[in-house]
Design an enzyme around this catalytic site. Structure first.
Site, PDB file in Angstrom:
ATOM      1  CG  ASP A  82       2.765 -10.390 -11.762  1.00 16.49           C
ATOM      2  OD1 ASP A  82       2.793 -10.518 -12.999  1.00 16.49           O
ATOM      3  OD2 ASP A  82       3.117  -9.345 -11.190  1.00 16.49           O
ATOM      4  CE  LYS A  96       2.373  -5.926 -15.510  1.00 14.79           C
ATOM      5  NZ  LYS A  96       3.250  -7.087 -15.800  1.00 14.79           N
ATOM      6  CG  ASP A 131       4.492  -6.531 -19.279  1.00 14.37           C
ATOM      7  OD1 ASP A 131       5.319  -6.087 -20.097  1.00 14.37           O
ATOM      8  OD2 ASP A 131       4.725  -6.639 -18.058  1.00 14.37           O
ATOM      9  CE  LYS A 163       8.826  -5.681 -19.442  1.00 14.30           C
ATOM     10  NZ  LYS A 163       7.913  -6.590 -18.712  1.00 14.30           N
ATOM     11  CG  ASP A 175      12.639 -11.752 -32.902  1.00 12.63           C
ATOM     12  OD1 ASP A 175      13.483 -11.793 -33.822  1.00 12.63           O
ATOM     13  OD2 ASP A 175      12.227 -12.759 -32.310  1.00 12.63           O
ATOM     14  CG  ASN A 229       8.678  -9.801 -41.420  1.00  8.78           C
ATOM     15  OD1 ASN A 229       7.743  -9.117 -41.830  1.00  8.78           O
ATOM     16  ND2 ASN A 229       8.705 -11.117 -41.539  1.00  8.78           N
ATOM     17  CB  THR A 230       9.967 -11.544 -35.895  1.00  9.25           C
ATOM     18  OG1 THR A 230      10.647 -12.305 -36.883  1.00  9.25           O
ATOM     19  CG2 THR A 230       9.422 -12.458 -34.831  1.00  9.25           C
ATOM     20  CB  THR A 246      13.267  -0.726 -12.866  1.00 10.63           C
ATOM     21  OG1 THR A 246      12.447  -1.877 -12.859  1.00 10.63           O
ATOM     22  CG2 THR A 246      12.466   0.458 -13.335  1.00 10.63           C
ATOM     23  CD  GLN A 277       8.501  -3.113  -7.763  1.00 14.05           C
ATOM     24  OE1 GLN A 277       9.518  -2.563  -8.171  1.00 14.05           O
ATOM     25  NE2 GLN A 277       7.632  -3.686  -8.570  1.00 14.05           N
ATOM     26  N   GLY A 307       0.498  -4.675  -8.475  1.00 19.50           N
ATOM     27  CA  GLY A 307       0.221  -6.105  -8.299  1.00 19.50           C
ATOM     28  C   GLY A 307      -0.104  -6.446  -6.863  1.00 19.50           C
ATOM     29  NE  ARG A 308       4.870  -8.258  -5.498  1.00 17.63           N
ATOM     30  CZ  ARG A 308       6.179  -8.207  -5.522  1.00 17.63           C
ATOM     31  NH1 ARG A 308       6.887  -9.123  -4.875  1.00 17.63           N
ATOM     32  NH2 ARG A 308       6.799  -7.251  -6.193  1.00 17.63           N
TER      33      ARG A 308
END
Ligand code: C5P
Length: 245
Positions: free
Chosen positions: A24, A46, A73, A75, A78, A81-82, A133, A203, A223-224
């Protein structure tokens, strides 16, 4: 020159690392400074929307050529087809895993699976996000979804798996139920992980790496606790040791 036992121990490779470090960062430079501290034997990486939007596929090329498994990542959500074309394009970048929103519906999930299959034998894993979440019962009510959050997550999970996806992103709290529901083969990727005694940051409900693995998580997104640690390689090594099979 004397042998530094600590560094030898820290560099012990982990077969198929379970930790996916969330890059990140706002720039390629920052991301690569971190990446220089780790290796493909000890973690996967990621790339999310911010970093991808800033760096595009260039950074993926660099990480893949260094031998890292990359989880893209983005997500996707749409028309079918896209999504199929986007998934195919992402797969051609050589990423190890990518994801779509199960809320896109069954036809979109099937199309995503078709896009992945177009890549051939070395295709990436394709997983789905169920509910974010950050989404609560209030969000479902506002959307007119007449179901409780846990039941709705189960429903989206079943939809994704029945469309041929490989697994799900799920919170630590959902992992045990989903593992039980979906069986051994589904890949469950779990964020919200905090080693005991480390800061939770934003979190809300966290689990330790050991707890998440014991609940049935296949891979942990962290991550952190690693990227903001004074010694990221050491933080990662401690986590890896705590979840050695
Ligand atoms: O720094 P931290 O370990 O909290 O980072 C967790 C990563 O997992 C972030 O990239 C965050 O966007 C992602 N994530 C999450 N919760 C979800 C889905 C993704 O924290 N439900």
């Amino acid at each position: 020159m004397g042998i530094d036992e600590t560094s030898i121990e820290e560099s012990v490779p982990v077969l198929d690392p379970r930790v996916i470090v969330a890059l990140d960062y706002a720039s390629k430079k920052q991301a690569l400074e971190f990446v220089a501290e780790v290796s493909p034997e000890v973690c996967k990486l990621k790339i999310g929307k911010e970093l991808f939007t800033r760096t595009g596929p260039t950074l993926i090329d660099i990480l893949v050529s260094k031998g890292f498994d990359v989880f893209l990542d983005l997500k996707y959500h749409d028309i079918p087809n896209t999504v199929k074309r986007a998934v195919y394009a992402a797969g051609q970048l050589g990423v190890w895993m990518l994801n779509v929103h199960a809320l896109g519906g069954y036809s979109m999930l099937l199309a995503a699976r078709e896009g992945i299959d177009m890549i051939g034998t070395h295709r990436p894993y394709l997983i789905a996000v169920t509910l974010l979440t950050s989404q609560s019962q209030e969000d479902l009510d506002q959307l007119g979804v007449d179901q409780e959050v846990p039941e709705f997550i189960d429903r989206l999970a079943d939809l994704a798996i029945s469309a041929g996806l490989d697994g799900l992103v799920c919170s630590a709290q959902e992992t045990a139920t989903l593992r039980h529901r979906l069986g051994k083969t589904a890949i469950l990727v779990t964020p919200g992980i905090r080693p005991a005694g480390t800061a939770a940051h934003d979190q809300q409900r966290t689990m330790t790496p050991e707890q998440a693995v014991a609940s049935g998580s296949s891979y942990l997104v962290i991550g952190r606790p690693i990227t903001q640690h004074a010694n990221p390689a050491e933080a990662l090594s401690v986590i890896n040791k705590s979840i050695l099979d």
